[in-house]
Scaffold this motif. Structure first.
Motif, PDB file in Angstrom:
ATOM      1  N   ALA A  11       1.036  -4.223  -9.739  1.00 21.92           N
ATOM      2  CA  ALA A  11       0.405  -2.898 -10.172  1.00 21.92           C
ATOM      3  C   ALA A  11       1.477  -1.852  -9.884  1.00 21.92           C
ATOM      4  O   ALA A  11       1.970  -1.703  -8.798  1.00 21.92           O
ATOM      5  N   GLN A  12       1.476  -0.992 -10.761  1.00 19.95           N
ATOM      6  CA  GLN A  12       2.613   0.351 -10.462  1.00 19.95           C
ATOM      7  C   GLN A  12       1.951   1.041  -9.525  1.00 19.95           C
ATOM      8  O   GLN A  12       0.833   1.352  -9.374  1.00 19.95           O
ATOM      9  N   PRO A  13       2.746   1.923  -9.197  1.00 22.12           N
ATOM     10  CA  PRO A  13       2.172   3.099  -8.354  1.00 22.12           C
ATOM     11  C   PRO A  13       1.324   3.962  -8.726  1.00 22.12           C
ATOM     12  O   PRO A  13       1.368   4.200  -9.915  1.00 22.12           O
ATOM     13  N   LYS A  14       0.391   4.135  -7.858  1.00 22.43           N
ATOM     14  CA  LYS A  14      -0.768   4.951  -8.528  1.00 22.43           C
ATOM     15  C   LYS A  14      -0.117   6.564  -8.443  1.00 22.43           C
ATOM     16  O   LYS A  14       0.407   6.853  -7.530  1.00 22.43           O
ATOM     17  N   LYS A  15      -0.484   7.027  -9.653  1.00 22.69           N
ATOM     18  CA  LYS A  15       0.283   8.128 -10.165  1.00 22.69           C
ATOM     19  C   LYS A  15      -0.723   9.550  -9.333  1.00 22.69           C
ATOM     20  O   LYS A  15      -1.931   9.370  -9.877  1.00 22.69           O
ATOM     21  N   LYS A  16      -0.233  10.390  -9.049  1.00 23.39           N
ATOM     22  CA  LYS A  16      -1.101  11.697  -8.785  1.00 23.39           C
ATOM     23  C   LYS A  16      -0.835  12.607  -9.860  1.00 23.39           C
ATOM     24  O   LYS A  16       0.191  12.690 -10.405  1.00 23.39           O
ATOM     25  N   ASP A  17      -2.081  13.089 -10.319  1.00 26.42           N
ATOM     26  CA  ASP A  17      -2.051  14.159 -11.131  1.00 26.42           C
ATOM     27  C   ASP A  17      -1.398  15.429 -10.483  1.00 26.42           C
ATOM     28  O   ASP A  17      -2.009  15.904  -9.609  1.00 26.42           O
ATOM     29  N   GLY A  18      -0.162  15.825 -10.985  1.00 26.08           N
ATOM     30  CA  GLY A  18       0.743  16.753  -9.869  1.00 26.08           C
ATOM     31  C   GLY A  18       0.566  18.377 -10.651  1.00 26.08           C
ATOM     32  O   GLY A  18       0.376  18.357 -12.110  1.00 26.08           O
ATOM     33  N   CYS A  19       0.847  19.294 -10.027  1.00 29.32           N
ATOM     34  CA  CYS A  19       0.994  20.583 -10.424  1.00 29.32           C
ATOM     35  C   CYS A  19       0.100  21.123 -11.261  1.00 29.32           C
ATOM     36  O   CYS A  19       0.235  21.550 -12.494  1.00 29.32           O
ATOM     37  N   TYR A  20      -1.421  20.818 -11.067  1.00 26.20           N
ATOM     38  CA  TYR A  20      -2.428  21.175 -11.847  1.00 26.20           C
ATOM     39  C   TYR A  20      -2.439  22.575 -12.284  1.00 26.20           C
ATOM     40  O   TYR A  20      -2.492  22.843 -13.629  1.00 26.20           O
ATOM     41  N   ILE A  21      -2.376  23.472 -11.380  1.00 22.64           N
ATOM     42  CA  ILE A  21      -2.105  25.021 -12.058  1.00 22.64           C
ATOM     43  C   ILE A  21      -0.986  25.278 -12.677  1.00 22.64           C
ATOM     44  O   ILE A  21      -0.963  26.012 -13.858  1.00 22.64           O
ATOM     45  N   ALA A  22       0.223  24.880 -12.481  1.00 19.98           N
ATOM     46  CA  ALA A  22       1.318  25.196 -12.976  1.00 19.98           C
ATOM     47  C   ALA A  22       1.188  24.428 -14.669  1.00 19.98           C
ATOM     48  O   ALA A  22       1.633  25.095 -15.785  1.00 19.98           O
ATOM     49  N   ILE A  60       0.780  -1.279   0.238  1.00 18.49           N
ATOM     50  CA  ILE A  60      -0.063   0.104  -0.187  1.00 18.49           C
ATOM     51  C   ILE A  60       0.897   1.258   0.102  1.00 18.49           C
ATOM     52  O   ILE A  60       0.574   2.301  -0.856  1.00 18.49           O
ATOM     53  N   PRO A  61       2.002   1.433   0.801  1.00 14.17           N
ATOM     54  CA  PRO A  61       2.650   2.578   1.019  1.00 14.17           C
ATOM     55  C   PRO A  61       3.074   2.907  -0.425  1.00 14.17           C
ATOM     56  O   PRO A  61       3.226   4.106  -1.016  1.00 14.17           O
ATOM     57  N   ASP A  62       3.877   1.828  -1.167  1.00 11.28           N
ATOM     58  CA  ASP A  62       4.318   2.228  -2.492  1.00 11.28           C
ATOM     59  C   ASP A  62       3.122   2.462  -3.524  1.00 11.28           C
ATOM     60  O   ASP A  62       3.507   3.472  -4.304  1.00 11.28           O
ATOM     61  N   TYR A  63       2.216   1.816  -3.532  1.00  9.62           N
ATOM     62  CA  TYR A  63       1.057   1.931  -4.437  1.00  9.62           C
ATOM     63  C   TYR A  63       0.645   3.244  -4.448  1.00  9.62           C
ATOM     64  O   TYR A  63       0.391   3.943  -5.476  1.00  9.62           O
ATOM     65  N   PHE A  64       0.425   3.894  -3.136  1.00  8.06           N
ATOM     66  CA  PHE A  64      -0.178   5.287  -3.093  1.00  8.06           C
ATOM     67  C   PHE A  64       0.970   6.291  -3.019  1.00  8.06           C
ATOM     68  O   PHE A  64       0.407   7.589  -2.618  1.00  8.06           O
ATOM     69  N   GLN A  65       2.099   6.109  -3.271  1.00  5.13           N
ATOM     70  CA  GLN A  65       3.147   6.807  -3.342  1.00  5.13           C
ATOM     71  C   GLN A  65       3.250   7.684  -1.694  1.00  5.13           C
ATOM     72  O   GLN A  65       3.643   8.788  -1.842  1.00  5.13           O
ATOM     73  N   LYS A  66       3.188   6.961  -0.867  1.00  4.97           N
ATOM     74  CA  LYS A  66       3.450   7.344   0.424  1.00  4.97           C
ATOM     75  C   LYS A  66       2.497   7.988   1.139  1.00  4.97           C
ATOM     76  O   LYS A  66       2.576   8.630   2.149  1.00  4.97           O
ATOM     77  N   LYS A  67       1.178   8.232   0.646  1.00  5.86           N
ATOM     78  CA  LYS A  67       0.200   8.961   0.942  1.00  5.86           C
ATOM     79  C   LYS A  67      -0.022   8.205   2.325  1.00  5.86           C
ATOM     80  O   LYS A  67      -0.752   8.843   3.215  1.00  5.86           O
ATOM     81  N   TYR A  68      -0.338   6.904   2.230  1.00  8.37           N
ATOM     82  CA  TYR A  68      -0.254   6.253   3.523  1.00  8.37           C
ATOM     83  C   TYR A  68       0.787   5.535   3.779  1.00  8.37           C
ATOM     84  O   TYR A  68       1.630   4.944   3.011  1.00  8.37           O
ATOM     85  N   THR A  69       1.119   5.651   5.276  1.00  7.30           N
ATOM     86  CA  THR A  69       2.489   5.160   5.493  1.00  7.30           C
ATOM     87  C   THR A  69       2.048   4.266   6.848  1.00  7.30           C
ATOM     88  O   THR A  69       1.281   4.399   7.564  1.00  7.30           O
ATOM     89  N   LEU A  70       2.921   3.098   6.959  1.00  8.27           N
ATOM     90  CA  LEU A  70       2.458   2.171   7.831  1.00  8.27           C
ATOM     91  C   LEU A  70       2.771   2.464   9.386  1.00  8.27           C
ATOM     92  O   LEU A  70       4.214   3.002   9.450  1.00  8.27           O
ATOM     93  N   ALA A  71       1.889   2.656  10.268  1.00  8.51           N
ATOM     94  CA  ALA A  71       2.025   3.164  11.527  1.00  8.51           C
ATOM     95  C   ALA A  71       2.222   2.120  12.559  1.00  8.51           C
ATOM     96  O   ALA A  71       3.098   2.317  13.377  1.00  8.51           O
ATOM     97  N   LYS A  72       1.341   0.994  12.394  1.00  9.13           N
ATOM     98  CA  LYS A  72       1.613  -0.355  13.227  1.00  9.13           C
ATOM     99  C   LYS A  72       1.074  -1.326  12.571  1.00  9.13           C
ATOM    100  O   LYS A  72       0.276  -1.215  11.747  1.00  9.13           O
ATOM    101  N   LYS A  73       1.823  -2.433  12.975  1.00 10.00           N
ATOM    102  CA  LYS A  73       1.499  -3.697  12.321  1.00 10.00           C
ATOM    103  C   LYS A  73       1.533  -4.919  13.537  1.00 10.00           C
ATOM    104  O   LYS A  73       2.206  -4.952  14.240  1.00 10.00           O
ATOM    105  N   ASN A  74       0.233  -5.524  13.464  1.00  5.59           N
ATOM    106  CA  ASN A  74       0.202  -6.710  14.476  1.00  5.59           C
ATOM    107  C   ASN A  74      -0.176  -7.689  13.634  1.00  5.59           C
ATOM    108  O   ASN A  74      -1.245  -8.157  13.305  1.00  5.59           O
ATOM    109  N   GLU A  75       0.932  -8.849  13.428  1.00  4.90           N
ATOM    110  CA  GLU A  75       0.583 -10.078  12.804  1.00  4.90           C
ATOM    111  C   GLU A  75      -0.276 -11.183  13.563  1.00  4.90           C
ATOM    112  O   GLU A  75      -1.050 -11.633  12.884  1.00  4.90           O
ATOM    113  N   LEU A  76      -0.154 -10.945  14.876  1.00  5.20           N
ATOM    114  CA  LEU A  76      -1.103 -12.122  15.500  1.00  5.20           C
ATOM    115  C   LEU A  76      -2.335 -11.758  15.373  1.00  5.20           C
ATOM    116  O   LEU A  76      -3.349 -12.427  15.216  1.00  5.20           O
ATOM    117  N   LEU A  77      -2.789 -10.473  15.553  1.00  8.84           N
ATOM    118  CA  LEU A  77      -4.298 -10.133  15.366  1.00  8.84           C
ATOM    119  C   LEU A  77      -4.673  -9.677  13.993  1.00  8.84           C
ATOM    120  O   LEU A  77      -5.674  -9.165  13.829  1.00  8.84           O
TER     121      LEU A  77
END
Length: 198
Positions: A115-126, A27-44
């Motif tokens: 799947a390739q990372p989800k691209k953001k449409d950047g710099c709309y105004i520019a 997920i972090p790579d797919y969304f280009q770090k928009k979401y970062t992993l804060a915590k992971k509990n493999e047991l639960l």
């Protein structure tokens, strides 16, 4: 004002838990770090991602996996504010967009693990002002975003705010010549300063 329950959605999918965990790890790579992993509990089987935005300094997105069978898994996604509780309908709408994005991302990564990372449409105004996403000035602005703004909480908050408002601004001002001339002059000066500092 009364508190609103955290937005939550669950769906049972015809995939094994290990397939879904593999997708969640990307997920972090797919969304280009928009979401970062804060915590992971493999047991639960619990994964918590964070996203920065103006809403309460960001949100946590909890993904909980429950075993149904060898080929079925229940996915529960809940969004929590980092500070306080939801009390406005527009906050819930934004939270529901996070849920929708996560489900869509997980689905795509399950179907296509490469799947390739989800691209953001950047710099709309520019891009609108300079006429091309690959214009030299737009490239300078993208580099500023990636190398400076993305490295601070305020910078990330500004980027998220920009991405949520810029498409509308471009639509409204597309045929306003004076607006575009003024914005271009401002951006020209800003780009010149950036080039001088780099």
């Amino acid at each position: 004002m009364s508190m609103i329950a955290n937005p939550k959605k669950n769906i049972v999918v015809d995939k094994s838990m290990s397939e879904i965990k593999t997708a969640i790890d990307k997920i972090p790579d797919y969304f280009q770090k928009k979401y970062t992993l804060a915590k992971k509990n493999e047991l639960l089987n619990l994964f918590t991602f964070e996203a920065l935005e103006f809403l309460s300094l960001g949100v946590f997105v909890d993904i909980n996996l429950n075993f149904v069978s060898e080929t079925k898994t229940d996915i529960i996604i809940e969004v929590r504010r980092k500070v306080g509780a939801f009390d406005q309908s527009h906050e819930v709408s934004k939270a529901n967009k996070h849920i929708e994005s996560m489900f869509n991302g997980i689905s795509e990564l399950i179907i296509n693990p490469n799947a390739q990372p989800k691209k953001k449409d950047g710099c709309y105004i520019a891009t609108s002002v300079y006429g091309s996403y690959e214009a030299p000035e737009v490239i300078v602005l993208r580099n500023f975003r990636d190398n400076y703004l993305k490295k601070s909480i305020l910078g990330v908050a500004f980027i998220n705010f920009y991405y949520s408002t810029a498409p509308t601004i471009v639509k409204v001002t597309k045929n306003m010549k004076l607006f575009n001339v003024v914005v271009k002059k401002i951006l020209d000066k800003f780009v010149a300063r950036l080039q001088h500092r780099m």
